[in-house]
Scaffold this motif. Structure first.
Motif, PDB file in Angstrom:
ATOM      1  N   LEU A   1     -21.627  -5.757  41.599  1.00 19.19           N
ATOM      2  CA  LEU A   1     -20.579  -6.374  40.789  1.00 19.19           C
ATOM      3  C   LEU A   1     -20.270  -5.520  39.562  1.00 19.19           C
ATOM      4  N   ASN A   2     -21.309  -4.960  38.947  1.00 21.78           N
ATOM      5  CA  ASN A   2     -21.112  -4.095  37.789  1.00 21.78           C
ATOM      6  C   ASN A   2     -20.312  -2.853  38.171  1.00 21.78           C
ATOM      7  N   ASN A   3     -20.683  -2.237  39.271  1.00 19.77           N
ATOM      8  CA  ASN A   3     -19.980  -1.028  39.712  1.00 19.77           C
ATOM      9  C   ASN A   3     -18.543  -1.330  40.127  1.00 19.77           C
ATOM     10  N   LEU A   4     -18.347  -2.465  40.765  1.00 18.79           N
ATOM     11  CA  LEU A   4     -16.997  -2.878  41.154  1.00 18.79           C
ATOM     12  C   LEU A   4     -16.134  -3.105  39.915  1.00 18.79           C
ATOM     13  N   GLY A   5     -16.736  -3.669  38.865  1.00 22.63           N
ATOM     14  CA  GLY A   5     -16.000  -3.855  37.620  1.00 22.63           C
ATOM     15  C   GLY A   5     -15.531  -2.544  37.024  1.00 22.63           C
ATOM     16  N   ARG A   6     -16.382  -1.519  37.071  1.00 27.83           N
ATOM     17  CA  ARG A   6     -15.995  -0.204  36.540  1.00 27.83           C
ATOM     18  C   ARG A   6     -14.814   0.365  37.311  1.00 27.83           C
ATOM     19  N   LEU A   7     -14.860   0.211  38.626  1.00 32.25           N
ATOM     20  CA  LEU A   7     -13.765   0.729  39.451  1.00 32.25           C
ATOM     21  C   LEU A   7     -12.463  -0.008  39.164  1.00 32.25           C
ATOM     22  N   LEU A   8     -12.524  -1.327  39.117  1.00 30.30           N
ATOM     23  CA  LEU A   8     -11.324  -2.126  38.875  1.00 30.30           C
ATOM     24  C   LEU A   8     -10.718  -1.809  37.513  1.00 30.30           C
ATOM     25  N   ARG A   9     -11.573  -1.543  36.535  1.00 26.62           N
ATOM     26  CA  ARG A   9     -11.055  -1.134  35.221  1.00 26.62           C
ATOM     27  C   ARG A   9     -10.238   0.149  35.355  1.00 26.62           C
ATOM     28  N   ASP A  10     -10.778   1.126  36.088  1.00 25.85           N
ATOM     29  CA  ASP A  10     -10.064   2.397  36.254  1.00 25.85           C
ATOM     30  C   ASP A  10      -8.800   2.250  37.094  1.00 25.85           C
ATOM     31  N   MET A  11      -8.735   1.187  37.884  1.00 20.49           N
ATOM     32  CA  MET A  11      -7.534   0.919  38.673  1.00 20.49           C
ATOM     33  C   MET A  11      -6.517   0.090  37.885  1.00 20.49           C
ATOM     34  N   GLY A  12      -6.857  -0.226  36.619  1.00 23.05           N
ATOM     35  CA  GLY A  12      -5.951  -0.971  35.759  1.00 23.05           C
ATOM     36  C   GLY A  12      -6.020  -2.469  35.924  1.00 23.05           C
ATOM     37  N   GLU A  13      -6.985  -2.974  36.686  1.00 28.19           N
ATOM     38  CA  GLU A  13      -7.107  -4.410  36.927  1.00 28.19           C
ATOM     39  C   GLU A  13      -8.149  -4.980  35.966  1.00 28.19           C
ATOM     40  N   HIS A  14      -7.777  -5.096  34.696  1.00 33.11           N
ATOM     41  CA  HIS A  14      -8.741  -5.426  33.662  1.00 33.11           C
ATOM     42  C   HIS A  14      -9.260  -6.855  33.759  1.00 33.11           C
ATOM     43  N   GLY A  15      -8.413  -7.783  34.147  1.00 30.44           N
ATOM     44  CA  GLY A  15      -8.857  -9.160  34.281  1.00 30.44           C
ATOM     45  C   GLY A  15      -9.919  -9.311  35.360  1.00 30.44           C
ATOM     46  N   ARG A  16      -9.684  -8.699  36.515  1.00 30.74           N
ATOM     47  CA  ARG A  16     -10.674  -8.738  37.603  1.00 30.74           C
ATOM     48  C   ARG A  16     -11.938  -7.985  37.214  1.00 30.74           C
ATOM     49  N   ALA A  17     -11.770  -6.883  36.493  1.00 34.55           N
ATOM     50  CA  ALA A  17     -12.938  -6.118  36.047  1.00 34.55           C
ATOM     51  C   ALA A  17     -13.817  -6.959  35.127  1.00 34.55           C
ATOM     52  N   LEU A  18     -13.192  -7.644  34.159  1.00 33.34           N
ATOM     53  CA  LEU A  18     -13.960  -8.470  33.226  1.00 33.34           C
ATOM     54  C   LEU A  18     -14.698  -9.580  33.961  1.00 33.34           C
ATOM     55  N   GLN A  19     -14.051 -10.187  34.955  1.00 33.27           N
ATOM     56  CA  GLN A  19     -14.711 -11.234  35.729  1.00 33.27           C
ATOM     57  C   GLN A  19     -15.923 -10.689  36.481  1.00 33.27           C
TER      58      GLN A  19
ATOM     59  N   LEU B   1     -23.335  -5.011  29.613  1.00 36.54           N
ATOM     60  CA  LEU B   1     -22.750  -5.309  28.308  1.00 36.54           C
ATOM     61  C   LEU B   1     -21.916  -4.133  27.797  1.00 36.54           C
ATOM     62  N   SER B   2     -22.416  -2.918  27.998  1.00 39.17           N
ATOM     63  CA  SER B   2     -21.667  -1.731  27.592  1.00 39.17           C
ATOM     64  C   SER B   2     -20.343  -1.638  28.333  1.00 39.17           C
ATOM     65  N   ASN B   3     -20.380  -1.873  29.637  1.00 34.83           N
ATOM     66  CA  ASN B   3     -19.158  -1.813  30.434  1.00 34.83           C
ATOM     67  C   ASN B   3     -18.179  -2.918  30.042  1.00 34.83           C
ATOM     68  N   MET B   4     -18.709  -4.090  29.719  1.00 33.82           N
ATOM     69  CA  MET B   4     -17.843  -5.161  29.225  1.00 33.82           C
ATOM     70  C   MET B   4     -17.160  -4.735  27.929  1.00 33.82           C
ATOM     71  N   GLY B   5     -17.918  -4.040  27.075  1.00 36.04           N
ATOM     72  CA  GLY B   5     -17.333  -3.550  25.832  1.00 36.04           C
ATOM     73  C   GLY B   5     -16.157  -2.622  26.080  1.00 36.04           C
ATOM     74  N   CYS B   6     -16.267  -1.784  27.104  1.00 35.28           N
ATOM     75  CA  CYS B   6     -15.177  -0.850  27.428  1.00 35.28           C
ATOM     76  C   CYS B   6     -13.916  -1.586  27.866  1.00 35.28           C
ATOM     77  N   VAL B   7     -14.075  -2.566  28.745  1.00 38.77           N
ATOM     78  CA  VAL B   7     -12.887  -3.252  29.249  1.00 38.77           C
ATOM     79  C   VAL B   7     -12.290  -4.153  28.166  1.00 38.77           C
ATOM     80  N   LEU B   8     -13.132  -4.729  27.311  1.00 33.47           N
ATOM     81  CA  LEU B   8     -12.622  -5.533  26.204  1.00 33.47           C
ATOM     82  C   LEU B   8     -11.849  -4.664  25.213  1.00 33.47           C
ATOM     83  N   ARG B   9     -12.323  -3.425  25.010  1.00 32.73           N
ATOM     84  CA  ARG B   9     -11.567  -2.487  24.169  1.00 32.73           C
ATOM     85  C   ARG B   9     -10.200  -2.212  24.777  1.00 32.73           C
ATOM     86  N   ASP B  10     -10.171  -1.996  26.097  1.00 34.08           N
ATOM     87  CA  ASP B  10      -8.891  -1.765  26.773  1.00 34.08           C
ATOM     88  C   ASP B  10      -7.936  -2.937  26.577  1.00 34.08           C
ATOM     89  N   MET B  11      -8.496  -4.141  26.513  1.00 32.97           N
ATOM     90  CA  MET B  11      -7.691  -5.354  26.407  1.00 32.97           C
ATOM     91  C   MET B  11      -7.366  -5.696  24.951  1.00 32.97           C
TER      92      MET B  11
END
Length: 281
Positions: free
Chosen positions: A134-152, A176-186
């Motif tokens: 789930l963590n790795n999938l979140g990183r990928l989704l963030r890079d694909m621009g799907e920030h809402g799905r990544a955060l979930q 937590l670090s990865n969540m910080g990245c996507v929250l920064r994007d948002m």
């Protein structure tokens, strides 16, 4: 047990130990030795050695080499145990990470989704390996621009990892670090900083002040602080990050150069052009 089997097991243990220390070049070296020894021992040992070596190669940025080792491990495991075996989940997870770093995002997504299905069916929704995928999938989704799905994905991963491993485990800090990245994007900088600070405490306590995982987090935190206008604290993060990168990878490594570039940009923002030029050199 044959001498080759004992040697493969010893090399594999050293590969994993150096990987945990963040000494990825040494981990790669012992991973390759494990593969060679396992080839003399038995096919199952080759699959495990290829998987471990692949992770070390991945973190050492030897991406093509890592991909070939993951694919070899997958072919052996699938032939011996079938596609739904739990070991296939961890190999697909590693291959997905490798493809992600190579920019093959759709192929990476397929690997992660297969890994998640296999791991949930074989291990249950609350297993730590499910949290990893789930963590790795979140990183990928963030890079694909799907920030809402990544955060979930990160939120689900965080809950799973805390339940399975405890609140102070290094992988909790990773999520937590990865969540910080996507929250920064948002644009949620305050919440992003809180995630980074909590992750930093966990990683320093669990891994030590000079571990490379601490440096990645310091770099991410520096980006958040820069966006918040906290330049002094940003410099502190980058300076600590730079020291760890130099120690871990050497003065000429690309990670050192990337951190120096970020420091140069900060100097330029404050019209310290001489200092910026020194960083670019």
């Amino acid at each position: 047990e044959s001498w080759a089997g004992r040697a493969a097991a010893a090399y594999l243990s050293l590969c994993n130990a150096y990987f945990d220390l963040g000494a990825y070049p040494l981990a790669r070296s012992f991973g390759l030795r494990a593969v060679k020894a396992a080839e003399v021992a038995n096919r199952a040992a080759v699959a495990e050695a290829c998987w471990a070596a692949g992770w070390a190669m991945l973190h050492n940025e030897n991406l093509e080499e890592a991909k070939s080792h993951f694919e070899r491990a997958m072919a052996i495991r699938e032939r011996e145990a079938g596609h739904e075996h739990p070991h296939m989940g961890k190999i697909l997870d590693g291959l997905g990470d490798c493809l992600h770093r190579m920019g093959q995002l759709d192929e990476s997504l397929t690997c992660y989704e297969e890994a998640l299905t296999i791991r949930r069916q074989a291990l249950g929704d609350s297993h730590q390996d499910v949290g990893q995928t789930l963590n790795n999938l979140g990183r990928l989704l963030r890079d694909m621009g799907e920030h809402g799905r990544a955060l979930q994905c990160y939120q689900d991963s965080l809950a799973t990892r805390r339940k399975a491993l405890g609140a102070g485990h290094p992988t909790v800090g990773q999520t937590l670090s990865n969540m910080g990245c996507v929250l920064r994007d948002m644009g949620d900088l305050e919440q992003a900083l809180r995630c980074c600070e909590e992750s930093l405490v966990i990683r320093r306590q669990a891994l030590g002040e000079r571990h490379v995982s601490v440096s990645w987090l310091l770099e991410n935190m520096g980006l958040v602080l820069r966006d918040m206008g906290e330049r002094r604290r940003t410099f502190q993060c980058y300076e600590e990050c730079l020291a760890i990168h130099k120690q871990a990878f050497g003065e000429r490594h690309m990670y050192v150069g990337m951190t120096m570039e970020r420091m140069a940009e900060l100097h330029q923002d404050e019209n310290r052009h001489d200092r910026a030029a020194e960083c670019f050199e």
